[in-house]
Design a protein around this motif. Structure first.
Motif, PDB file in Angstrom:
ATOM      1  N   GLN A   1      -9.095 -15.684 -25.467  1.00 21.44           N
ATOM      2  CA  GLN A   1      -8.539 -14.418 -26.257  1.00 21.44           C
ATOM      3  C   GLN A   1      -7.945 -13.294 -25.332  1.00 21.44           C
ATOM      4  OE1 GLN A   1      -8.687 -14.682 -29.443  1.00 21.44           O
ATOM      5  NE2 GLN A   1      -9.132 -16.705 -28.934  1.00 21.44           N
ATOM      6  N   LYS A   2      -8.360 -13.326 -23.955  1.00 25.58           N
ATOM      7  CA  LYS A   2      -8.013 -12.393 -22.853  1.00 25.58           C
ATOM      8  C   LYS A   2      -7.044 -13.120 -21.804  1.00 25.58           C
ATOM      9  CE  LYS A   2     -10.542  -9.056 -24.452  1.00 25.58           C
ATOM     10  NZ  LYS A   2      -9.902  -7.660 -24.834  1.00 25.58           N
ATOM     11  N   MET A   3      -6.625 -12.349 -21.286  1.00 28.59           N
ATOM     12  CA  MET A   3      -5.716 -12.686 -19.950  1.00 28.59           C
ATOM     13  C   MET A   3      -6.387 -13.916 -19.149  1.00 28.59           C
ATOM     14  SD  MET A   3      -2.593 -12.258 -18.757  1.00 28.59           S
ATOM     15  CE  MET A   3      -1.689 -12.870 -17.157  1.00 28.59           C
ATOM     16  N   VAL A   4      -5.638 -15.030 -18.846  1.00 35.46           N
ATOM     17  CA  VAL A   4      -6.296 -16.020 -18.012  1.00 35.46           C
ATOM     18  C   VAL A   4      -6.007 -15.674 -16.473  1.00 35.46           C
ATOM     19  CG1 VAL A   4      -5.981 -18.281 -17.115  1.00 35.46           C
ATOM     20  CG2 VAL A   4      -6.108 -17.820 -19.642  1.00 35.46           C
TER      21      VAL A   4
ATOM     22  N   GLY B   1       3.230 -29.551 -24.267  1.00 33.75           N
ATOM     23  CA  GLY B   1       2.460 -29.730 -25.541  1.00 33.75           C
ATOM     24  C   GLY B   1       2.365 -28.285 -26.131  1.00 33.75           C
ATOM     25  N   PRO B   2       1.794 -28.324 -27.217  1.00 38.25           N
ATOM     26  CA  PRO B   2       1.652 -26.733 -27.908  1.00 38.25           C
ATOM     27  C   PRO B   2       0.909 -25.700 -26.753  1.00 38.25           C
ATOM     28  CG  PRO B   2       0.805 -28.562 -29.173  1.00 38.25           C
ATOM     29  CD  PRO B   2       0.937 -29.079 -27.903  1.00 38.25           C
ATOM     30  N   THR B   3       1.168 -24.583 -27.112  1.00 41.87           N
ATOM     31  CA  THR B   3       0.805 -23.535 -26.211  1.00 41.87           C
ATOM     32  C   THR B   3      -0.710 -23.395 -26.586  1.00 41.87           C
ATOM     33  OG1 THR B   3       2.668 -21.963 -26.813  1.00 41.87           O
ATOM     34  CG2 THR B   3       0.760 -20.817 -26.058  1.00 41.87           C
ATOM     35  N   TYR B   4      -1.522 -23.156 -25.479  1.00 42.67           N
ATOM     36  CA  TYR B   4      -2.993 -23.193 -25.466  1.00 42.67           C
ATOM     37  C   TYR B   4      -3.426 -21.916 -25.946  1.00 42.67           C
ATOM     38  CZ  TYR B   4      -7.894 -23.574 -24.510  1.00 42.67           C
ATOM     39  OH  TYR B   4      -9.409 -23.592 -24.568  1.00 42.67           O
TER      40      TYR B   4
ATOM     41  N   ARG C   1      -0.148 -12.360 -21.645  1.00 45.95           N
ATOM     42  CA  ARG C   1      -0.927 -11.435 -21.628  1.00 45.95           C
ATOM     43  C   ARG C   1      -2.154 -11.449 -22.861  1.00 45.95           C
ATOM     44  NH1 ARG C   1       0.975  -6.439 -19.208  1.00 45.95           N
ATOM     45  NH2 ARG C   1      -0.279  -5.308 -20.573  1.00 45.95           N
ATOM     46  N   ASN C   2      -1.892 -12.216 -23.724  1.00 40.00           N
ATOM     47  CA  ASN C   2      -2.642 -12.423 -25.032  1.00 40.00           C
ATOM     48  C   ASN C   2      -3.763 -13.473 -24.734  1.00 40.00           C
ATOM     49  OD1 ASN C   2      -1.273 -14.535 -25.213  1.00 40.00           O
ATOM     50  ND2 ASN C   2      -0.493 -13.999 -27.313  1.00 40.00           N
ATOM     51  N   GLY C   3      -3.634 -14.111 -23.553  1.00 38.86           N
ATOM     52  CA  GLY C   3      -4.554 -15.092 -23.228  1.00 38.86           C
ATOM     53  C   GLY C   3      -3.978 -16.579 -23.305  1.00 38.86           C
ATOM     54  N   ALA C   4      -2.831 -16.691 -24.076  1.00 41.18           N
ATOM     55  CA  ALA C   4      -2.260 -17.949 -24.182  1.00 41.18           C
ATOM     56  C   ALA C   4      -1.622 -18.557 -22.758  1.00 41.18           C
ATOM     57  CB  ALA C   4      -0.808 -17.795 -25.122  1.00 41.18           C
ATOM     58  N   VAL C   5      -1.586 -20.089 -22.856  1.00 42.82           N
ATOM     59  CA  VAL C   5      -0.975 -20.679 -21.577  1.00 42.82           C
ATOM     60  C   VAL C   5       0.025 -21.514 -21.987  1.00 42.82           C
ATOM     61  CG1 VAL C   5      -1.432 -22.003 -19.611  1.00 42.82           C
ATOM     62  CG2 VAL C   5      -3.249 -20.142 -20.293  1.00 42.82           C
ATOM     63  N   ILE C   6       1.267 -21.643 -21.470  1.00 42.53           N
ATOM     64  CA  ILE C   6       2.351 -22.829 -21.666  1.00 42.53           C
ATOM     65  C   ILE C   6       2.356 -23.345 -20.633  1.00 42.53           C
ATOM     66  CG2 ILE C   6       4.432 -22.959 -22.474  1.00 42.53           C
ATOM     67  CD1 ILE C   6       4.614 -19.893 -23.808  1.00 42.53           C
TER      68      ILE C   6
ATOM     69  N   SER D   1      11.350 -17.167 -20.696  1.00 45.55           N
ATOM     70  CA  SER D   1      12.574 -17.211 -21.873  1.00 45.55           C
ATOM     71  C   SER D   1      12.386 -15.997 -22.767  1.00 45.55           C
ATOM     72  CB  SER D   1      12.216 -18.399 -22.815  1.00 45.55           C
ATOM     73  OG  SER D   1      11.035 -18.437 -23.397  1.00 45.55           O
ATOM     74  N   GLY D   2      11.580 -14.919 -22.523  1.00 39.13           N
ATOM     75  CA  GLY D   2      11.434 -13.990 -23.342  1.00 39.13           C
ATOM     76  C   GLY D   2      10.332 -14.218 -24.505  1.00 39.13           C
ATOM     77  N   GLY D   3      10.568 -13.208 -25.437  1.00 45.77           N
ATOM     78  CA  GLY D   3       9.835 -13.382 -26.744  1.00 45.77           C
ATOM     79  C   GLY D   3       8.211 -12.959 -26.023  1.00 45.77           C
ATOM     80  N   GLU D   4       7.227 -13.792 -26.538  1.00 47.87           N
ATOM     81  CA  GLU D   4       5.864 -13.491 -26.112  1.00 47.87           C
ATOM     82  C   GLU D   4       5.696 -13.802 -24.734  1.00 47.87           C
ATOM     83  OE1 GLU D   4       3.063 -15.866 -28.021  1.00 47.87           O
ATOM     84  OE2 GLU D   4       4.237 -18.063 -27.490  1.00 47.87           O
ATOM     85  N   GLU D   5       6.528 -14.316 -24.011  1.00 41.25           N
ATOM     86  CA  GLU D   5       6.186 -14.361 -22.691  1.00 41.25           C
ATOM     87  C   GLU D   5       6.915 -13.615 -21.922  1.00 41.25           C
ATOM     88  OE1 GLU D   5       7.875 -18.448 -21.458  1.00 41.25           O
ATOM     89  OE2 GLU D   5       8.143 -19.223 -23.323  1.00 41.25           O
TER      90      GLU D   5
END
Length: 701
Positions: free
Chosen positions: A486-489, A479-482, A463-468, A438-442
């Motif tokens: 701290q690094k790319m999964v 659920g909430p973004t994991y 890229r920042n390590g978060a997973v949706i 959808s854009g933004g941080e994604e």
């Protein structure tokens, strides 16, 4: 507990030491046996006549292998299958308890909560068996064991194996046979539902509904008379009545039965086959679709196709970016796709060979090849290595999956550039949806596809390590973004821990996390990984009943982790370079790991102690992905490489099956093996977005 061995009985089968006899029936003899580790198992040694011909042996191995794919919910897991000389045998989990038949005859019928537990547990088992594409064909009280942890269903899939290799006659027990089976029609899931109802009725009343006197009398009643339901309490009586409908289409599916037993839907009185107590469901789920949540009794999730241990994994794929890794020769790895190790997706990915690609969801698009099998096509005409399908995602193929989408089974493919597609099954396949970030941080996030609790899902790796984690139908987060990484999964794989679905992920910094996709938080003890070197692959499974994960790392090792304690198990150190991919399976009853990577070799090793058992050579570039499966009843592993080829190896002999398969787009990022309609298949995704399918030959000569 078991009788002493008699003269002429085996004392050793493969790696199993025979301790004594547990029982004997028309199929063969059941023994109590022991692994080298000391774990006890049950071994059913079938009559030698079932394996006198090579084609019969291969059919037997293939059919029982299907039983190894059943999720271990209320079933005694099938651990191994082999033929020792002329003696075919099946190894399963040992359940220390009497059968439902013996218990009812000794202690009397069940009632109240005890009856409810038997009904729910056996329905759960039957739903799991059918979800794996298996028909039990011999569901009866003697095939329900009452273990200390609850009822377990046994011998699923074995009746089919015996029937295919026997010289004549049908397999089954007359008092529990469905009408269509008595008529000589093939057994189907609805036939199992009929047998389940008679079995639960026996638990409630102490007698089969249609009697147990002469064979002609019993068969006549099943075909023509209404069941004697006296003694069965409501509302169970109404549900059993509907399950006993003479016509298979009028019976509920096993998933619908469980749905109703758990109180989802009203039981309404409506005549069916002349019985005023019959029950149509008011809120039953679509046929074959189980509830998405898991009751305490254990609802079968998207379970592993290979009993006990399963999973495939390839390295993760962050977007192209500069790297500070001084080992420049290894930086090419950073474009490899991550294959989520949802084993059930591997088991049915062959259906992806029947879909097409289109930018317009409403326009049916034929496959790029006309050599597509139909229901009447003879598989004998398709030799090993014949290309049967090719479609395109448009970007590098990151993952492939099969799951439930808008109430129907669908194929999903994810890319490294944030795009996924969904295709509908059928002879005229069409694209259902094109999913985008959808854009933004994604922005520029890789998108993997998979399954969570039986429903299609996407895993967007930022890229920042978060997973949706989102449901694929609307891309709404579960659920909430994991944000534990701290690094790319680079790699994600689902697992079941204490009855709950969790995700196991590894990142660029070598950290491993176990977390709940619905809360976005860590779940339970975390693997105590030191970190430093990237984790490129993850596979999950169970060993001795305990969940574990295997990770592939840039430090040239593969490691086994307990998902219950976070403790490190065996470490495999046989590779001379980065390990990119891992997979797991069972060989001769023992769990094994398979790994590949920079040194171009595929290595097989013991998951308990990390010792290498075999290695295969042939690729001229890095091994990027692995998949385990069976071809003609034999355990195999497929390896995909940066050299643009896929090779299939016999795990027992170490020999390569046929010539290498060549990907049209070069570098291979993902590979899966499955069996469908009597034929073994392989599908692979490559760097240019192609998903290509090949036949591995007919399942029997």
């Amino acid at each position: 507990m078991f009788r002493p061995l008699q003269a002429g009985e085996p004392t050793q089968l493969g790696d199993y030491r025979i301790l004594g006899g547990l029982g004997e029936g028309g199929q063969g003899v059941v023994y109590l046996a022991e692994r080298v580790s000391g774990e006890r198992v049950a071994i059913k040694v079938l009559h030698a006549r079932l394996a006198r011909r090579s084609e019969a042996r291969e059919r037997f191995l293939r059919e029982v292998d299907a039983a190894m794919r059943v999720a271990a919910f209320c079933t005694a897991r099938v651990l191994d299958v082999a033929v020792d000389g002329d003696r075919p045998y099946i190894v399963s989990e040992f359940v220390d308890g009497s059968s439902l038949e013996d218990s009812v005859r000794e202690h009397g019928p069940r009632s109240g909560g005890a009856l409810d537990r038997i009904a729910v547990s056996t329905a759960t088992a039957l739903a799991a068996i059918h979800r794996a594409g298996i028909v039990h064909r011999d569901f009866k009280p003697s095939n329900v064991l009452l273990g200390s942890d609850g009822p377990r269903v046994i011998d699923f899939g074995i009746a089919r194996a015996i029937d295919m290799t026997a010289t004549g006659g049908s397999v089954g027990t007359p008092s529990y046979m469905a009408p269509e089976v008595i008529h000589g029609e093939p057994a189907q899931p609805a036939s199992d539902v009929f047998s389940w109802a008679v079995t639960v009725g026996f638990a409630a009343t102490g007698r089969p509904f249609f009697g147990q006197d002469t064979l002609p009398a019993v068969m006549y009643r099943i075909l023509n008379a209404q069941p004697d339901l006296d003694g069965v309490p409501e509302p169970l009586r109404a549900l059993l009545s509907r399950c006993l409908a003479k016509a298979p289409p009028e019976r509920p599916t096993a998933a619908e039965v469980l749905h109703l037993l758990l109180g989802h839907g009203q039981i309404v009185t409506k005549p069916v086959d002349g019985d005023p107590a019959a029950v149509p469901p008011a809120e039953a789920p679509p046929a074959g679709v189980a509830p998405a949540w898991t009751p305490s009794t254990g609802m079968p999730p998207a379970g592993p196709p290979f009993a006990g241990l399963a999973g495939t994994s390839a390295p993760g794929t962050p977007p192209a970016a500069p790297t500070t890794d001084p080992r420049r020769k290894r930086s090419k790895l950073l474009v490899v796709g991550s294959v989520t190790s949802v084993a059930v997706l591997v088991s049915v990915i062959v259906l992806a060979l029947r879909w097409g690609a289109s930018d317009s969801p409403s326009t049916p698009t034929p496959l790029a090849t006309t050599d597509i099998p139909s229901a009447t096509t003879s598989v004998a005409a398709r030799p090993y290595g014949r290309k049967v399908a090719e479609v395109t995602l448009g970007d590098e193929v990151n993952t492939l999956a099969v799951s439930t989408y808008t109430g129907q089974r669908a194929v999903l493919a994810g890319s490294t550039k944030g795009v996924a597609k969904v295709w509908k099954f059928g002879t005229r396949p069409s694209e259902l949806a094109k999913l985008k970030n959808s854009g933004g941080e994604e922005t520029n996030a890789a998108i993997d596809v998979g399954e969570v609790d039986g429903q299609a899902a996407t895993f967007r790796r930022l890229r920042n390590g978060a997973v949706i984690v989102s449901g694929a139908e609307r891309l709404e987060p579960l659920g909430p973004t994991y944000r534990g990484h701290q690094k790319m999964v680079y790699a994600i794989a689902p697992a079941r821990v204490s009855g709950k679905t969790v995700l196991v992920s590894g990142d660029e910094a070598g950290k491993i996390h176990v977390w709940d996709p619905k809360t976005g938080k860590d779940s339970g003890p975390q693997p105590k990984a030191a970190g430093g070197d990237p984790v490129f692959g993850v596979a999950t499974g169970t060993m001795d009943g305990h969940p574990f994960a295997v990770t592939a790392s840039a430090d040239d090792t593969a490691r086994v982790w307990s998902l219950e304690t976070g403790a490190l198990g065996a470490t495999f150190q046989g590779h001379s370079g980065d390990v990119f991919a891992v997979a797991t399976t069972v060989m001769d009853g023992a769990p094994v790991g398979i790994s590949g990577g920079l040194d171009r070799k595929i290595r097989v090793w013991d998951l308990r102690n990390g010792r290498e058992q075999a290695s295969f050579s042939g690729h001229t570039a890095e091994v990027a992905c692995l998949a385990v499966g069976r071809v003609k009843g034999r355990a195999v592993v497929a390896s995909g490489s940066f050299d643009g080829t896929i090779r299939v190896w016999d795990l027992r002999s170490g020999k390569q099956l046929g010539d290498p398969l060549k990907s049209p787009g070069g570098r291979v990022y993902s590979v899966v093996i499955a069996e469908d309609d009597g034929e073994s298949w392989l599908a692979a995704g490559d760097v240019k977005g192609n998903v290509t399918g090949w036949s591995l030959g007919p399942a029997s000569p």
